[in-house]
Design an enzyme around this catalytic site. Sequence first.
Site, PDB file in Angstrom:
ATOM      1  N   HIS A  82       8.531   6.782  75.122  1.00 37.25           N
ATOM      2  CA  HIS A  82       6.724   6.189  75.609  1.00 37.25           C
ATOM      3  C   HIS A  82       7.166   4.504  75.971  1.00 37.25           C
ATOM      4  O   HIS A  82       8.706   4.088  75.680  1.00 37.25           O
ATOM      5  CB  HIS A  82       7.019   5.374  73.784  1.00 37.25           C
ATOM      6  CG  HIS A  82       5.511   5.011  73.994  1.00 37.25           C
ATOM      7  ND1 HIS A  82       4.513   4.692  73.347  1.00 37.25           N
ATOM      8  CD2 HIS A  82       5.991   3.680  73.363  1.00 37.25           C
ATOM      9  CE1 HIS A  82       3.872   3.456  73.605  1.00 37.25           C
ATOM     10  NE2 HIS A  82       4.534   2.383  72.975  1.00 37.25           N
ATOM     11  N   ASP A 161      -2.798   2.656  61.873  1.00 33.45           N
ATOM     12  CA  ASP A 161      -2.100   1.737  62.761  1.00 33.45           C
ATOM     13  C   ASP A 161      -3.491   1.451  63.352  1.00 33.45           C
ATOM     14  O   ASP A 161      -3.616  -0.081  63.914  1.00 33.45           O
ATOM     15  CB  ASP A 161      -1.470   2.461  63.426  1.00 33.45           C
ATOM     16  CG  ASP A 161      -1.314   1.852  64.717  1.00 33.45           C
ATOM     17  OD1 ASP A 161      -0.749   1.318  64.621  1.00 33.45           O
ATOM     18  OD2 ASP A 161      -1.919   2.307  66.195  1.00 33.45           O
ATOM     19  N   ARG A 168      -5.538  -6.758  63.450  1.00 32.43           N
ATOM     20  CA  ARG A 168      -4.215  -8.146  63.837  1.00 32.43           C
ATOM     21  C   ARG A 168      -5.020  -8.449  65.396  1.00 32.43           C
ATOM     22  O   ARG A 168      -4.890 -10.075  65.380  1.00 32.43           O
ATOM     23  CB  ARG A 168      -3.375  -7.419  64.672  1.00 32.43           C
ATOM     24  CG  ARG A 168      -1.871  -6.517  63.223  1.00 32.43           C
ATOM     25  CD  ARG A 168      -1.365  -5.855  63.816  1.00 32.43           C
ATOM     26  NE  ARG A 168      -0.484  -6.199  64.306  1.00 32.43           N
ATOM     27  CZ  ARG A 168       0.286  -5.656  65.520  1.00 32.43           C
ATOM     28  NH1 ARG A 168       0.060  -4.587  65.148  1.00 32.43           N
ATOM     29  NH2 ARG A 168       1.014  -5.688  66.329  1.00 32.43           N
ATOM     30  N   SER A 183       3.789  -0.639  64.667  1.00 34.32           N
ATOM     31  CA  SER A 183       3.071   0.660  64.962  1.00 34.32           C
ATOM     32  C   SER A 183       3.113   1.826  66.128  1.00 34.32           C
ATOM     33  O   SER A 183       2.665   2.624  66.472  1.00 34.32           O
ATOM     34  CB  SER A 183       2.171  -0.041  65.988  1.00 34.32           C
ATOM     35  OG  SER A 183       0.670   0.031  66.458  1.00 34.32           O
ATOM     36  N   LYS A 187       2.855   6.728  65.567  1.00 34.48           N
ATOM     37  CA  LYS A 187       3.139   7.727  66.056  1.00 34.48           C
ATOM     38  C   LYS A 187       4.154   8.602  66.487  1.00 34.48           C
ATOM     39  O   LYS A 187       3.504   9.526  66.881  1.00 34.48           O
ATOM     40  CB  LYS A 187       1.872   6.992  67.570  1.00 34.48           C
ATOM     41  CG  LYS A 187       0.460   5.978  66.595  1.00 34.48           C
ATOM     42  CD  LYS A 187      -0.098   5.984  67.575  1.00 34.48           C
ATOM     43  CE  LYS A 187       0.364   4.430  69.331  1.00 34.48           C
ATOM     44  NZ  LYS A 187       0.466   3.347  67.943  1.00 34.48           N
TER      45      LYS A 187
END
Length: 442
Positions: A82, A161, A168, A183, A187
């Site tokens: 990621h 999320d 937010r 967050s 995932k």
Amino acid sequence: MRAVDLIHKKRDGGELSAAELNFLIQGYSKDEVPDYQMSAFAMAVFFRGMTAAETAALTLAIAESGDQVDLTPIAGIKVDKHSTGGVGDKTTLILAALAASAGVPVAKMSGRGLGHTGGTIDKLESIPGFRTELAREAFINQVNTIGLSVIGQSGDLAPADKKLYGLRDVTATVESIPLIASSVMSKKIAAGADAIVLDVKAGSGAFMKTVEDAEALASAMVEIGTQVGRVTSAVISDMDQPLGYAIGNALEVMEAIETLKGKGPHDLTELCLTLGAHMIVLGGKAADIAEAKQILKQKLENGEALAKFAELISAQGGNPAVLEQTELLPQAALTVEVTAEEGGYVGSIQAEQLGLAAMLLGAGRATKEAQIDYAVGLVLRKKVGDAVAAGESLATLHVSSNNATVQEVAERVRKAFGIVSSVPAPKPLLLSIVTAGGIQRV
């Protein structure tokens, strides 16, 4: 259990239990905890922070709010990667093929671009015929057959999320490391990987502007992975200038192809070799990073990584002929050169401004509903440290038409380049490595 009591507890610096955090997240997902209470909770976390145990529990609660992808039918150690986002970041296109060519199964779910950062799925969809939606069984079968698949994220993956991030965004609580870390990792955990490699960007084109903030975020995410049983490591890399030279979907696919042929930009190749090395070490295919890099360099040199990318394209309905005939990819109507007004050296490049420029040309989305043009974008002709003469090209815009907006974008691109009179001191691409053992500066 009442939400107001948990908000009060966190506001006063108390530590919430896994059961309490699960109550909040599940209640919010079911609209039993209203927005105004979750806003108060997010603000309490913003000011009070969270312990490692709290952050891990929050992450699991978010991950469990929707689908959990079961990758156990796939043989081997599944390693996910990621990136926290950047400009010109096409690493997934290269890494998926590179890691799979070394025997690490890659079962990856990626996202679309929004704002100044591009999305892997948009890039892949610029390849004619490429399908980014596969049924779960077909996804798993493909990984077992050819070693990799890259598809779009399910709408049911960590839905809490998405809901919490939207809140937010409008309550000034985005910049909270526990909330950012949970967050991202929720995932990744919901997506089912056994191990996770993180590419955390630092600099003007990144969400985290300083190395220290990037290291703090990386440390939080590595700690979450460790606590929930996913071996996790992070590489902090520079995003004070774009990665590689191409910015824009089809343009980035072309650059990824060149990199898989061993002819890519030095910075992009170096980062992919480093991230890929961490992936195959975690995947059990190399004993250490040095050995892993040698394996991956060989995969680039002997063509196995490129061949694996061709397999991916074919398996998902795309035309693998694009690897040798890049003109089959979407092509812009015309190009416009952005030239330097003065001579000297490129001292800095405002990466975010170039990402915004590409978005304004149509390569990215200002809103989630916006349509994108796969062909448009820009290609840098100069990077930091390069000499430039007055009138020489700094970048080439690939545009659909030469209108007033294009000229405004050209001016934005020109201003993004800082020209100085002497050669600037070189800045490293790789800044630090974060593992469960701590932070190691490169």
